[in-house]
Design a protein around this motif. Sequence first.
Motif, short mmCIF file in Angstrom:
data_model
loop_
_atom_site.label_atom_id
_atom_site.label_comp_id
_atom_site.label_asym_id
_atom_site.label_seq_id
_atom_site.Cartn_x
_atom_site.Cartn_y
_atom_site.Cartn_z
N MET A 48 37.75 34.44 43.85
CA MET A 48 38.96 34.48 43.04
C MET A 48 38.93 35.64 42.06
O MET A 48 38.04 35.72 41.21
CB MET A 48 39.07 33.17 42.26
CG MET A 48 40.28 33.04 41.36
SD MET A 48 41.80 32.68 42.26
CE MET A 48 41.45 31.06 42.93
N ASP A 49 39.94 36.52 42.17
CA ASP A 49 40.13 37.58 41.19
C ASP A 49 40.63 36.94 39.90
O ASP A 49 41.14 35.81 39.90
CB ASP A 49 41.15 38.58 41.73
CG ASP A 49 41.33 39.80 40.85
OD1 ASP A 49 40.42 40.14 40.07
OD2 ASP A 49 42.40 40.42 40.93
N ILE A 50 40.52 37.62 38.79
CA ILE A 50 41.02 37.10 37.53
C ILE A 50 42.41 37.64 37.22
O ILE A 50 43.35 36.89 37.00
CB ILE A 50 40.06 37.41 36.36
CG1 ILE A 50 38.74 36.67 36.56
CG2 ILE A 50 40.70 37.04 35.02
CD1 ILE A 50 37.68 37.00 35.55
N CYS A 67 35.57 36.90 41.07
CA CYS A 67 35.24 38.25 41.52
C CYS A 67 36.20 39.20 40.81
O CYS A 67 37.38 39.27 41.17
CB CYS A 67 35.41 38.31 43.04
SG CYS A 67 34.95 39.85 43.77
N SER A 68 35.71 39.92 39.80
CA SER A 68 36.60 40.68 38.94
C SER A 68 35.98 41.97 38.44
O SER A 68 34.76 42.11 38.42
CB SER A 68 36.99 39.81 37.74
OG SER A 68 37.85 40.51 36.87
N TYR A 77 29.96 34.10 39.30
CA TYR A 77 30.78 35.24 38.88
C TYR A 77 30.14 36.50 39.44
O TYR A 77 28.92 36.67 39.36
CB TYR A 77 30.79 35.30 37.35
CG TYR A 77 31.84 36.17 36.74
CD1 TYR A 77 33.05 35.65 36.31
CD2 TYR A 77 31.62 37.54 36.56
CE1 TYR A 77 34.02 36.45 35.73
CE2 TYR A 77 32.58 38.35 35.98
CZ TYR A 77 33.78 37.79 35.56
OH TYR A 77 34.74 38.59 34.98
N ILE A 78 30.96 37.37 40.01
CA ILE A 78 30.47 38.65 40.52
C ILE A 78 31.42 39.75 40.07
O ILE A 78 32.63 39.53 40.01
CB ILE A 78 30.30 38.61 42.05
CG1 ILE A 78 29.55 39.83 42.57
CG2 ILE A 78 31.63 38.42 42.75
CD1 ILE A 78 29.09 39.71 44.01
N VAL A 79 30.86 40.90 39.72
CA VAL A 79 31.66 42.00 39.20
C VAL A 79 31.93 43.02 40.31
O VAL A 79 31.04 43.34 41.10
CB VAL A 79 30.95 42.68 38.00
CG1 VAL A 79 31.74 43.88 37.49
CG2 VAL A 79 30.72 41.67 36.88
N ALA A 96 34.84 31.89 32.78
CA ALA A 96 35.06 31.53 34.18
C ALA A 96 34.29 30.25 34.53
O ALA A 96 34.84 29.33 35.16
CB ALA A 96 34.64 32.67 35.10
N LEU A 97 33.05 30.20 34.12
CA LEU A 97 32.23 29.01 34.40
C LEU A 97 32.79 27.78 33.69
O LEU A 97 32.79 26.68 34.25
CB LEU A 97 30.78 29.26 34.01
CG LEU A 97 30.07 30.37 34.80
CD1 LEU A 97 28.66 30.60 34.25
CD2 LEU A 97 30.03 30.08 36.29
N SER A 98 33.30 27.97 32.48
CA SER A 98 33.87 26.83 31.75
C SER A 98 35.19 26.35 32.36
O SER A 98 35.60 25.22 32.13
CB SER A 98 34.05 27.18 30.27
OG SER A 98 35.15 28.06 30.10
N GLN A 99 35.83 27.19 33.16
CA GLN A 99 37.08 26.81 33.83
C GLN A 99 36.83 26.11 35.16
O GLN A 99 37.75 25.63 35.80
CB GLN A 99 37.98 28.03 34.05
CG GLN A 99 38.36 28.77 32.80
CD GLN A 99 38.92 27.84 31.73
OE1 GLN A 99 39.95 27.21 31.93
NE2 GLN A 99 38.24 27.75 30.61
#
Length: 122
Positions: A53-55, A83-84, A103-105, A95-98
């Motif tokens: 998922m993109d942000i 993925c952002s 998470y990957i950059v 992101a983790l709290s949502q």
Amino acid sequence: MKIKKILVVDDSPTDRYLLADILIKQGFEVETADDGDVALNKMRLFEPQLIFMDIVMPGKNGFQITRQIARDPDLKHIPVIMCSIKGQETDRIWALSQGASDYIVKPVDADELLVKIAAVVQ
């Protein structure tokens, strides 16, 4: 659980293509969506086992869609890897709290991507 089906959600055609290309070459079945609402529909039809998922997207952003997935009894079992291009630690924590699993950059490294996928199935 062995992951076979992955949904890639990103408003950038280039980023969708690059990520899907890496995944397809690794033998995954990939479906794509260019925004959150399309993604939610495809989740129910395609039944992915993992979502990238993109942000930053038009309409609902990736944080909002991830939160919606985490609260939906029919979807919350699907892990989401954000993925952002947003590389700040605060973005990862948010992101983790949502409800994201990881998470990957961007730009995405193929080897790192495979490590993240393997970690999600543990």
